[in-house]
Structures are given as structure tokens and as C-alpha cells.
Design a protein around this motif. Structure first.
Motif: not given
Lengths: 350, 302
Positions: A278, A281, A320-321, A324, A328, B34, B89, B92-93, B95-97
Motif C-alpha cells: 500500500v 502504490v 485508502l479506497v 485510489m 485513478n 484479484l 485503471a 495494482l490500483a 488490487l489496493i482498492t
């Protein structure tokens, strides 16, 4: 000098060094002046350890382009071997800073060796399969350290797996006690040592990235087949990045463990690997300064949210969400590109 | 006889992994992501069923249905809010979400239901000859082989789900749309398939199955805490990769093999090291067959 400054990558690495030094000087002077809360003071070494974890993982994920979900495994190897070395050498090297350095080197070497051994099978795979195998290795390392018993007496080190069969002599000491981990550690890790470790790791990474090898690693990331066709040995360069990253994580693990009086294998589980991912990224792939800031901020954030007590981890998850989603969103990206011309070309490389 | 016992409990555990792995494999096949929050949907399903049965005294079947409905809605909501905006996206983005969503579900469960373990009621028993004593299984060969009802039900449910899902993906229009989307989204869109709703449907099915898996898991291992779903989630994900991610029969095969290996490792090697053995087998299999047991090997074009 002026010529150096014009080189974008050199400039970027100097900015990163400057940031780290500045942060160290400021934090150290606040701590010396007594203006720091003790909870934050206790977090300085873990922050350094996580920063090193983040930049080392960034080498694998950002520069080499392989998703690793088992980075905490290397931290674990470093923590256990490094602390064992520190305890074993307690009498041989009475000087604490020197012992710390030796312990970190031992941790880095062992983690590097494990990284090499794991790299042989792992780097043959691609994409999500590679990710799941690193996850599997992380869990295996955790299982092994949970069942490992290491003791020391006059005759040297005794190692046994699953149950305590070390049969120590009377003056002996059980160092690693299976699921109980290592107890009674002398806390010799210092913020200064962490700071130096960060600088050393940054130095290694920046020099690697700007070298022939580093360009080969990035070429493989961008197009493996094209890189192979111009004669770059894919396995060799991937392995190089993987082992260097593992060794750094090992040193970080030693530093981390020597900051606490006990260390257990379950501390370095899948969640820790994810936590470090985390950071990477969040900070931006391939961007070392970003990793450093993200690691520091996200380590302090749960502590800073302590006022919200029970809700803090929930808030952390939501942040976090949302971050992201925000970073993006195509609409937001277009807006940023219009506001800051030339931002895109700067953000794409390391 | 103990060998046979281990085989049966391995298949039973493996069936649960297989049902969870289906959720991973279907979502991966269609959305190429994933979904790490899948394990936590299992936990939510188990909690819903627990409260429906223990607190509101609903019949177990209603509890299970309620869990399925709520998890289905939850899965679709997660997809809509968190994953859909990230369609374009990097993986990896996403995945983190997914990890963020997983943290969110775990911590929301911690706040709502506290960390005190709940003891999941056992559904699968009948009154014995003596009315005070409940029988929860059958004994064969003079008591040497004991099969609990949970085991029987788990294996049966897994088989039914497999057959139904295979029929669904091969015979129905929706199922065919799903397969088309996993092959090539743009071509599917050109053929008039609504890709967004198909992906949403995939999440719905996967999450509904997760609820069933949650109930079965907690019937076999009755301690329910907010992190109940994470380790089975990781193992099921491993099972999906083991069998070849994206393949439905692969999920079944991978799940059952993983369950059997885990129980055998526990029985014959070491209880504490069973996870290490499971993961070691996974690594060996992936080295021999890099795309899993039943996965398709995709050749790269230059």
C-alpha cells in the motif's frame, strides 16, 4: 554541477536525499528539544524500517515490475537472523552501534540468500502467478519461524524444528522459542541508525537505477520480449533487483526487531506485506520519494487518528479506497493534466 | 479407517475452499482482478446467518437464504462503488482498492459485532434415540468411520453448485454472455452484450456463493470472529490458482486437492506446519504447470 542539475533523474535523487536529511534534522531537533510526544518518539525507528521496506519493495514492484505479496517474509528472515546475531555477539562486541551494524549486515545477507533461493523458482513465473507464489513463500517463512527453536550455549548454536530439541547446557540460552519468538532483546536500534540505513538504501537504488543494469531491469519491465531480443538476460537482471530488495528488507527487519524487546513470527504476516505494498502504490510506482512519504504518513496516520479510537481503522480503509478512486479517475486525471502542463511526462519515470 | 476419515474430512474442507474459490475464479476470469475482499464477504454471510438464527430465531434455511441475499447485494454494491470506477485503471490500483474494501469490511464487522468470538449454532443434527442427546453424524463399520452431517451436506452442496454453475455458464444466455466477456470484452460489447451488468452478475453470483461457504465453514469450524474469512479466503485463492484461475472445474479440483493435502499434512506431518506444506505443494505445482492444473496456457504474440 549545473550540468548535473539539468539531468532530471539526478535532480530527483538529490531532492530525495535532501528531503530525508531535512526530515531527520527536523525530527531529531524536535526530539532533542523534548517537544515530541513519547508515542511518536517510539515510532521513529519503525517508520525508518517501513520506509526501507517501502523503497525496497518499490525496487521490485515499481522498477522491476513484478508484484510481490511476500515482502514481509524477508523482513522476518532479517529480523530473526539479525536479532540472533545481536544476541549471540552480545559479549563479543560490547559496542552497541557496532553490534547493530553487524546484526543488520547479517540480517541483510541471510535475507538476500533466501531471496536468491526463492527467486530461482519465483522469477520463472509471470504476473498474478508470481504474486501468489511470493505470497506462499511469505506464509511458509512465517510457519518456519513459528516452529523454529534456536539455542546457544558454550558449544555454539543449536537449531531444531517443530519442538525444542536443542538440549542446551546449563549456561545456555534459548534465543528463538518457536511461536514465542525472541524475548529479552536489548533495544539497540536508534533513529540515527535508521536514517543512515535509509540513505544507504537510497544510494544503492538510485545508483542501480541509473546504471546499465538498472536500464536493463526497466527494459524488461516495459517489454520483456523486446529486452530479451536485444540480448538482455531476463533472469539475471530480475534476480538482481529481487535479491537487492530482499537484502534491504532483511536489514529493515533487523532494525525493526531491535527496537522492541520481543519479536514474534506472526508480526510479519500477509497483512504486513500488504501494508508495505500500500505504501508503494500510494507513493507511486518507481517513485522513491513518494514511497518514503507514504510510508511515514501511513505509519503515523493510525496513531494520529487515535482520537477517533474505534473508528480509526475504518477511516483508514475508507481513505485508502477514496484515494485510489480519486487518483485513478479519468476525469480527475484530465483535469490535473490541464492544470499542470508537463506533469505527465515527469510522473512516468523513476 | 483413519485414512478414509482423513480423506473424507479433506474433501469436505476442500469443498468449502472450492465454493469460495469459485467466487475468485469467476471474478478473475471476467474482470481480471484479484478480489481480496471476497474472504470478508464470507465472514459477513456467516454473521448474518448467525444473527438470523440465534438472535431472531429464524429457521436455519431462512437464515442461509437471508445471508445469500445480503451478501449478493453487498457484492454488487462493492463492485458498483469501488471497482467499477476503476475499470480502466491498472491492476495494482484495483488490487489496493480491494484490500481497502477488505479492511473496511473487517473493521466494520469489528465495530458492529465486536471481536468476541460467536459460537456458530450447529444446524445439522437430529434428536438421537435418547431425546437429550443430539446425533450429528452417522457411524459406519461399527463406529470406526464417522461422517458428520455437516460433511455430507458440504460435499453435496458443493457438487450441486458445481453442476448448476457449469450448466449455467454453458447453456443459458447470461452464462454465455459471461464467457464471452471473459474472452474479449470489446467484442462482447459489439455483439450487444451489456458488459457492465454481466460483471455485476458475476459479482452477485460469487458473493452469494461466499455466503453459503461462510455458513458451511462456520458449521464445521464454529468460532466466528471478524477475521474468520481472511485465511480461508487466501487458501481458496490459492486453490483457484492451483486449479488454474479462471476455470470453474479448476476451482473444484484445486479446492478439493488443497483441502485433502491440508488435512493429510495435519494428520501425518505436523499440525503447525500444515499451511507451509500446502503452500509448498502449490509452488511445486506452479513450477511444473505455470498456469495451474486446468488453466489454459496463453501464448504471447510478438
Amino acid at each position: 554541477m549545473k550540468k548535473l542539475w539539468k539531468n532530471k533523474t539526478t535532480r530527483k535523487s538529490f531532492v530525495t536525499y535532501a528531503f530525508v536529511v531535512l526530515a531527520y534534522v527536523i525530527l531529531q531537533s524536535i526530539a532533542a528539544g523534548g517537544g515530541m510526544k513519547s508515542s511518536l518518539k517510539g515510532m521513529l525507528v519503525p517508520i525508518c524500517a517501513y520506509v526501507v521496506m517501502a523503497i525496497s519493495l518499490n525496487l521490485v514492484v515499481g522498477i522491476s515490475g513484478e508484484l510481490s505479496l511476500g515482502h514481509a517474509g524477508f523482513m522476518s528472515v532479517g529480523a530473526f537472523t539479525g536479532v540472533t546475531a545481536a544476541i549471540a555477539l552480545q559479549n563479543a562486541i560490547p559496542n552497541a552501534p557496532l553490534r547493530l551494524v553487524v546484526a543488520m549486515v547479517v540480517g541483510a545477507v541471510f535475507a538476500g540468500i533466501v531471496g536468491f533461493l526463492i527467486g530461482i523458482p519465483v522469477l520463472r513465473l509471470k504476473g498474478d502467478y508470481l504474486a501468489i507464489v511470493t505470497l506462499a513463500f511469505g506464509e511458509i517463512i512465517k510457519s518456519i519461524f513459528n516452529n523454529l527453536y534456536v539455542g546457544m550455549d558454550g558449544k555454539g548454536l543449536h537449531i531444531s524444528l517443530l519442538e525444542d530439541k536443542t538440549h542446551l547446557m546449563e549456561d545456555g540460552r534459548l534465543i528463538i522459542a518457536g511461536p514465542m519468538g525472541i524475548g529479552g532483546i536489548q533495544k539497540i536500534a536508534t533513529f540515527t541508525a535508521g536514517f543512515i540505513l535509509i540513505l544507504v538504501c537510497l544510494f544503492v537504488i538510485f545508483n542501480l537505477v541509473n546504471s546499465r543494469s538498472g536500464r536493463a531491469i526497466m527494459a524488461i519491465r516495459d517489454n520483456r520480449i523486446a529486452a530479451e531480443s536485444v540480448g538482455i538476460s531476463v533472469t539475471k537482471y530480475k534476480m538482481m533487483a529481487f535479491v537487492i530488495s530482499a537484502a534491504m528488507a532483511g536489514a529493515a527487519g533487523t532494525l525493526f526487531a531491535l527496537n522492541y524487546s520481543t519479536v514474534v513470527a506472526n508480526k510479519f504476516d500477509f497483512n504486513t506485506s500488504i501494508l508495505v505494498l500500500v505504501f508503494v502504490v500510494f507513493g507511486g510506482l518507481g517513485n522513491m520519494l513518494g514511497s518514503i512519504i507514504a510510508a511515514a504518513v501511513l505509519t503515523v496516520l493510525p496513531e494520529a487518528l487515535r482520537g477517533f479510537a474505534t473508528y480509526r481503522m475504518l477511516i483508514y480503509a475508507i481513505v485508502l479506497v477514496l484515494v485510489m478512486l480519486a487518483t485513478n479517475s479519468p476525469r480527475l486525471k484530465a483535469l490535473l493534466a490541464r492544470l499542470v502542463p508537463g506533469r505527465k511526462e515527469e510522473g512516468t519515470d523513476g | 479407517m483413519s485414512f478414509l476419515n482423513f480423506v473424507i474430512s479433506g474433501i469436505s474442507l476442500g469443498s468449502i475452499y472450492a465454493i469460495i474459490a469459485l467466487g475468485y475464479t469467476m471474478v478473475y476470469g471476467i474482470a481480471k482482478m484479484l478480489n481480496f475482499a471476497h474472504g470478508d464477504v464470507i465472514m459477513v454471510g456467516a454473521y448474518v446467518c448467525f444473527f438470523a438464527v440465534s438472535k431472531y430465531n429464524l429457521p436455519p434455511l431462512v437464515g442461509v437464504l437471508l445471508a445469500v441475499v445480503i451478501c449478493t447485494l453487498l457484492g454488487m454494491t462493492i463492485e458498483k462503488l469501488a471497482y467499477k470506477p476503476l475499470r480502466s485503471a491498472t491492476s495494482l490500483a484495483v488490487l489496493i482498492t480491494a484490500i481497502g474494501v477488505s479492511y473496511f469490511l473487517q473493521n466494520a464487522a469489528l465495530l458492529l459485532w465486536t471481536s468476541n468470538p460467536k459460537i456458530f449454532p450447529s444446524f445439522f443434527k437430529r434428536a438421537g434415540a435418547d431425546a437429550t442427546q443430539a446425533v450429528n453424524g452417522v457411524s459406519l463399520f461399527g463406529g470406526q468411520l464417522r461422517i458428520s452431517y455437516v460433511t455430507v451436506v458440504t460435499i453435496a452442496v458443493c457438487l450441486v453448485i458445481m453442476v448448476a454453475l457449469t450448466l449455467f455458464t454453458s447453456r443459458t444466455k447470461m452464462g454465455k454472455a459471461m464467457r464471452a466477456c471473459s474472452e474479449d470484452k470489446d467484442a462482447a460489447r459489439l455483439m450487444g452484450i451489456n458488459v457492465d451488468s454481466t460483471i455485476s452478475l458475476t459479482f452477485a453470483i460469487g458473493s452469494g456463493l461466499a455466503a453459503i461457504a461462510g455458513v458451511l465453514l462456520c458449521s464445521a469450524y464454529p468460532t466466528l470472529v471478524p477475521t474468520t474469512g481472511s485465511m480461508p479466503g487466501i487458501k481458496a485463492f490459492t486453490a483457484a490458482v492451483f486449479g488454474g484461475i479462471g476455470s470453474i472445474p479448476g476451482a473444484l479440483l484445486g479446492g478439493i486437492l488443497l483441502g485433502v493435502i491440508e488435512i493429510f499434512a495435519k494428520a501425518y506431518i505436523s499440525t503447525q506446519m500444515s499451511d507451509a506444506v500446502v503452500f509448498a505443494v502449490l509452488i511445486i505445482v506452479l513450477l511444473v504447470k505455470p498456469a495451474g492444473l486446468l488453466g489454459r496456457k496463453i501464448h504471447e504474440k510478438v
